[in-house]
Design a protein around this motif. Structure first.
Motif, mmCIF file in Angstrom:
data_model
loop_
_atom_site.group_PDB
_atom_site.id
_atom_site.type_symbol
_atom_site.label_atom_id
_atom_site.label_comp_id
_atom_site.label_asym_id
_atom_site.label_seq_id
_atom_site.Cartn_x
_atom_site.Cartn_y
_atom_site.Cartn_z
ATOM 1 N N GLN A 1 -16.257 16.535 -20.278
ATOM 2 C CA GLN A 1 -16.342 17.957 -21.233
ATOM 3 C C GLN A 1 -14.968 17.829 -22.293
ATOM 4 O O GLN A 1 -14.139 17.666 -22.759
ATOM 5 N N ILE A 2 -13.550 17.494 -20.940
ATOM 6 C CA ILE A 2 -12.674 18.451 -20.856
ATOM 7 C C ILE A 2 -11.421 17.178 -21.658
ATOM 8 O O ILE A 2 -10.737 17.454 -22.410
ATOM 9 N N SER A 3 -11.427 16.404 -21.251
ATOM 10 C CA SER A 3 -10.899 14.862 -22.099
ATOM 11 C C SER A 3 -11.781 14.671 -23.786
ATOM 12 O O SER A 3 -10.571 14.240 -24.229
ATOM 13 N N SER A 4 -12.525 14.767 -23.667
ATOM 14 C CA SER A 4 -13.021 14.908 -25.202
ATOM 15 C C SER A 4 -12.793 16.041 -26.146
ATOM 16 O O SER A 4 -12.465 15.833 -27.551
ATOM 17 N N LEU A 5 -12.649 16.637 -25.399
ATOM 18 C CA LEU A 5 -11.493 18.848 -26.179
ATOM 19 C C LEU A 5 -10.432 17.892 -26.194
ATOM 20 O O LEU A 5 -9.933 18.654 -27.141
ATOM 21 N N LEU A 6 -9.189 17.208 -24.952
ATOM 22 C CA LEU A 6 -8.456 16.675 -26.051
ATOM 23 C C LEU A 6 -8.034 15.724 -26.228
ATOM 24 O O LEU A 6 -7.097 15.033 -27.224
ATOM 25 N N GLU A 7 -8.732 14.601 -26.956
ATOM 26 C CA GLU A 7 -9.389 13.526 -27.623
ATOM 27 C C GLU A 7 -8.223 14.361 -29.352
ATOM 28 O O GLU A 7 -7.821 12.942 -29.544
ATOM 29 N N PRO A 8 -8.718 15.176 -29.795
ATOM 30 C CA PRO A 8 -8.205 15.289 -30.999
ATOM 31 C C PRO A 8 -5.829 15.186 -30.856
ATOM 32 O O PRO A 8 -5.644 15.016 -31.726
ATOM 33 N N LEU A 9 -6.448 15.328 -29.723
ATOM 34 C CA LEU A 9 -5.007 16.597 -29.335
ATOM 35 C C LEU A 9 -4.300 14.762 -29.427
ATOM 36 O O LEU A 9 -2.918 14.731 -29.215
ATOM 37 N N TRP A 10 -4.697 13.869 -28.291
ATOM 38 C CA TRP A 10 -4.266 12.705 -28.020
ATOM 39 C C TRP A 10 -3.656 11.869 -29.234
ATOM 40 O O TRP A 10 -3.473 10.529 -29.673
ATOM 41 N N ALA A 11 -5.144 11.993 -30.137
ATOM 42 C CA ALA A 11 -5.349 10.994 -31.924
ATOM 43 C C ALA A 11 -3.546 11.247 -31.776
ATOM 44 O O ALA A 11 -3.493 10.524 -33.269
ATOM 45 N N LEU A 12 -3.371 12.754 -32.061
ATOM 46 C CA LEU A 12 -2.446 12.874 -32.353
ATOM 47 C C LEU A 12 -1.103 12.468 -32.144
ATOM 48 O O LEU A 12 -0.025 11.570 -32.937
ATOM 49 N N SER B 1 0.818 -1.216 0.207
ATOM 50 C CA SER B 1 0.376 -0.355 -0.562
ATOM 51 C C SER B 1 0.530 1.047 0.132
ATOM 52 O O SER B 1 0.141 2.222 -0.154
ATOM 53 N N ARG B 2 2.170 0.600 0.409
ATOM 54 C CA ARG B 2 3.048 2.320 0.368
ATOM 55 C C ARG B 2 3.508 2.275 -1.325
ATOM 56 O O ARG B 2 3.794 3.860 -1.148
ATOM 57 N N VAL B 3 3.295 1.713 -2.258
ATOM 58 C CA VAL B 3 3.904 1.647 -3.400
ATOM 59 C C VAL B 3 2.403 2.527 -4.120
ATOM 60 O O VAL B 3 1.233 1.993 -4.119
ATOM 61 N N ALA B 4 2.629 4.385 -4.324
ATOM 62 C CA ALA B 4 1.817 4.631 -5.232
ATOM 63 C C ALA B 4 1.312 3.707 -6.537
ATOM 64 O O ALA B 4 2.847 3.251 -7.518
ATOM 65 N N LEU B 5 0.329 4.339 -7.460
ATOM 66 C CA LEU B 5 0.576 3.198 -8.756
ATOM 67 C C LEU B 5 -0.234 4.344 -9.832
ATOM 68 O O LEU B 5 -0.967 5.680 -9.064
ATOM 69 N N GLY B 6 0.598 4.630 -10.626
ATOM 70 C CA GLY B 6 0.379 5.797 -11.425
ATOM 71 C C GLY B 6 -0.153 5.513 -12.422
ATOM 72 O O GLY B 6 0.563 5.037 -13.455
ATOM 73 N N ILE B 7 -0.804 6.741 -13.581
ATOM 74 C CA ILE B 7 -1.378 6.170 -14.875
ATOM 75 C C ILE B 7 -0.252 7.324 -15.833
ATOM 76 O O ILE B 7 0.228 8.466 -15.541
ATOM 77 N N SER B 8 0.687 6.401 -16.983
ATOM 78 C CA SER B 8 1.270 7.103 -17.979
ATOM 79 C C SER B 8 0.518 7.903 -19.371
ATOM 80 O O SER B 8 0.658 8.843 -20.088
ATOM 81 N N GLY B 9 0.267 7.019 -19.973
ATOM 82 C CA GLY B 9 -0.929 7.394 -21.054
ATOM 83 C C GLY B 9 -1.589 8.910 -20.774
ATOM 84 O O GLY B 9 -2.956 8.277 -20.277
ATOM 85 N N ASP B 10 -1.447 9.517 -21.685
ATOM 86 C CA ASP B 10 -2.514 10.398 -21.730
ATOM 87 C C ASP B 10 -3.686 10.428 -21.837
ATOM 88 O O ASP B 10 -4.238 10.788 -20.782
ATOM 89 N N PRO B 11 -3.940 9.982 -22.919
ATOM 90 C CA PRO B 11 -5.380 9.430 -23.473
ATOM 91 C C PRO B 11 -6.401 9.112 -22.277
ATOM 92 O O PRO B 11 -7.785 9.247 -22.376
#
Length: 301
Positions: A235-246, A183-193
């Motif tokens: 709403q923010i994720s949808s706005l960023l999706e075209p950027l993440w597609a690139l 539990s002392r070890v944090a889990l983090g997400i890397s892939g922005d999308p």
């Protein structure tokens, strides 16, 4: 330090060296936005293309410009000896943590990777984040290997790639890994999308490429996901999706470099040869996306 948004900036450079005058403001923007930590010399920070001396200098500049905000730096290298030297440099320069991926020219076995982390962690006085990045290293961690490594001294976080699509599958992925990791070890997400999905599934931190360029927007997305405010986050994720597609099509480094240049953060593409900038057609697509995204960034408080 492994919570919230960890923003990973570019390292502006050309074939003659690092552009320090452009790098320092990138760090200062992140600090001003209120990011939880800064991650320098990640994959988008061009660590693999820099000498030991250059990497040490970048870290020194980042720690100074961060003004007390925790700074993590990569110590990844092909040889264990070089990793140990980089770890020593990082600790002397004031890094709050180190990021380490098992890069190798020859394919590595599970035992080789375990012993690599065992040797590195025994020589550390700062926390280490395991970087699970199979697209770059061509090494795939099993959850069992993550569990073994997570029990080594000074291991404090794991940076995983994107989670599976769908809330149920994402949650199962994180629960399975959490069941093998202290539990002392944090889990983090890397892939922005899949950042928001990872946070909602139980990841404590988002290690973000885009956060190194648009920190206010990414910080807002992080806080909304943490609070379970799915409609606003969506709403923010949808706005960023075209950027993440690139990002997915052309690679985060090329796109991040183009974003930084279009927004006036750097004067030239921060791409070491043989990498080439995006072509004019893709840059036009990026410009159209940034009209909306940059506006969101400027409106965040």
């Amino acid at each position: 330090m492994f919570q919230g948004l960890s923003a990973f900036p570019l390292t502006p450079l050309d074939e003659t060296g690092i552009n320090e005058k452009e790098f320092i403001p990138l760090i200062e923007r992140l600090v001003s936005a209120g990011v939880d930590s800064v991650g320098v010399l990640g994959s988008t920070g061009n660590y693999a293309y820099l000498t030991r001396t250059q990497r040490e200098r970048v870290l020194q500049l980042a720690v100074q410009a961060a003004g007390g905000v925790p700074v993590m730096t990569s110590i990844s290298a092909l040889r264990t000896l070089d990793v140990l030297h980089l770890a020593e440099d990082a600790q002397k320069a004031g890094a709050s943590a180190v990021l380490f991926a098992p890069v190798s020219y020859q394919p590595l076995t599970d035992e080789e990777v375990y012993h690599l982390y065992e040797q590195v962690t025994s020589n550390l006085s700062v926390p280490l984040c395991v970087y699970d990045n199979p697209n770059t290293t061509h090494f795939r961690f099993s959850d069992e290997l993550h569990g073994r490594i997570a029990n080594l001294p000074n291991v404090a976080a794991i940076k995983i790639p994107g989670v599976p699509a769908g809330a149920e599958a994402a949650g199962l992925r994180i629960r399975n890994l959490r069941g093998l990791v202290p539990s002392r070890v944090a889990l983090g997400i890397s892939g922005d999308p899949s950042a928001a999905a990872g946070i909602k599934a139980g990841c404590e931190v988002w290690f973000s490429v885009l956060g190194g360029l648009l920190p206010k927007t990414c910080l807002k997305l992080t806080r909304l996901a943490q609070a379970g405010r799915e409609e606003e986050e969506g709403q923010i994720s949808s706005l960023l999706e075209p950027l993440w597609a690139l990002f997915r099509q052309y690679g985060s480094l090329r796109v991040a470099s183009a974003i930084a240049q279009q927004l006036g953060f750097i004067s030239e593409p921060a791409l070491p040869l043989p990498l080439l900038p995006l072509n004019s057609s893709v840059n036009e697509q990026l410009t159209a996306v940034l009209r909306e995204v940059a506006g969101l960034e400027s409106l965040q408080n």
